[in-house]
Structures are given as structure tokens and as C-alpha cells.
Motif scaffolding. Structure first.
Motif, PDB file in Angstrom:
ATOM      1  N   VAL A   1       6.188  -5.000  -8.025  1.00  0.00           N
ATOM      2  CA  VAL A   1       6.008  -4.156  -9.202  1.00  0.00           C
ATOM      3  C   VAL A   1       6.971  -4.642 -10.282  1.00  0.00           C
ATOM      4  O   VAL A   1       8.151  -4.855 -10.016  1.00  0.00           O
ATOM      5  CB  VAL A   1       6.283  -2.671  -8.882  1.00  0.00           C
ATOM      6  CG1 VAL A   1       6.162  -1.830 -10.125  1.00  0.00           C
ATOM      7  CG2 VAL A   1       5.348  -2.182  -7.795  1.00  0.00           C
TER       8      VAL A   1
ATOM      9  N   THR B   1      -3.647  -8.456 -12.664  1.00  0.00           N
ATOM     10  CA  THR B   1      -2.834  -7.606 -11.799  1.00  0.00           C
ATOM     11  C   THR B   1      -3.707  -6.790 -10.858  1.00  0.00           C
ATOM     12  O   THR B   1      -4.888  -6.603 -11.090  1.00  0.00           O
ATOM     13  CB  THR B   1      -1.961  -6.637 -12.637  1.00  0.00           C
ATOM     14  OG1 THR B   1      -2.802  -5.787 -13.396  1.00  0.00           O
ATOM     15  CG2 THR B   1      -1.030  -7.394 -13.560  1.00  0.00           C
TER      16      THR B   1
ATOM     17  N   GLU C   1       1.403  -4.065 -10.802  1.00  0.00           N
ATOM     18  CA  GLU C   1       1.556  -4.570  -9.438  1.00  0.00           C
ATOM     19  C   GLU C   1       0.811  -5.886  -9.372  1.00  0.00           C
ATOM     20  O   GLU C   1      -0.387  -5.963  -9.671  1.00  0.00           O
ATOM     21  CB  GLU C   1       0.969  -3.596  -8.425  1.00  0.00           C
ATOM     22  CG  GLU C   1       1.753  -2.322  -8.293  1.00  0.00           C
ATOM     23  CD  GLU C   1       1.174  -1.392  -7.249  1.00  0.00           C
ATOM     24  OE1 GLU C   1       0.137  -1.722  -6.637  1.00  0.00           O
ATOM     25  OE2 GLU C   1       1.765  -0.318  -7.050  1.00  0.00           O
TER      26      GLU C   1
END
Length: 61
Positions: free
Chosen positions: A2, A35, A52
């Protein structure tokens, strides 16, 4: 993994689909494409955009 990105600008972010002649508006589109997931949280100093990243296995985290 993250990764937070902090921005002091108070304006909210909106995922757009810019035209071919538009000079701005592709950042979130690119973020969305690369992502596993992403979002925005508001705080007293502005906002934090988080994402993430995929783990490389081909499936989201």
C-alpha cells in the motif's frame, strides 16, 4: 503493498475519461489501470490518495 500519496489541494478527485486533446485528467485513470485498488481519504491538511499494487501473481491482493 500500500502506497499513500498526500496532496494539500482541497478539491476532491474524480475518475474521468479525458478526450484525446485534453491536457489533464489522466492521473487517476492511469492509477486505476495499474493498481489492484485505490481510494482517497480527506483529512485536515488535504487528502491522501492510496493504492494497493498487485503482488505480481496476476491476481489482486
Amino acid at each position: 503493498m500500500v502506497r499513500p500519496l498526500r496532496r494539500a489541494q482541497p478539491t476532491w478527485l474524480v475518475l474521468r475519461h479525458p478526450g484525446t486533446d485534453d491536457e489533464m485528467g489522466r492521473s487517476l485513470l492511469l492509477l486505476d489501470a495499474v493498481t489492484a485498488r485505490w481510494g482517497v481519504t480527506q483529512n485536515a491538511r488535504g487528502k491522501t490518495v492510496w493504492c494497493e499494487l498487485p503482488d505480481g501473481s496476476g491476481s489482486p491482493l
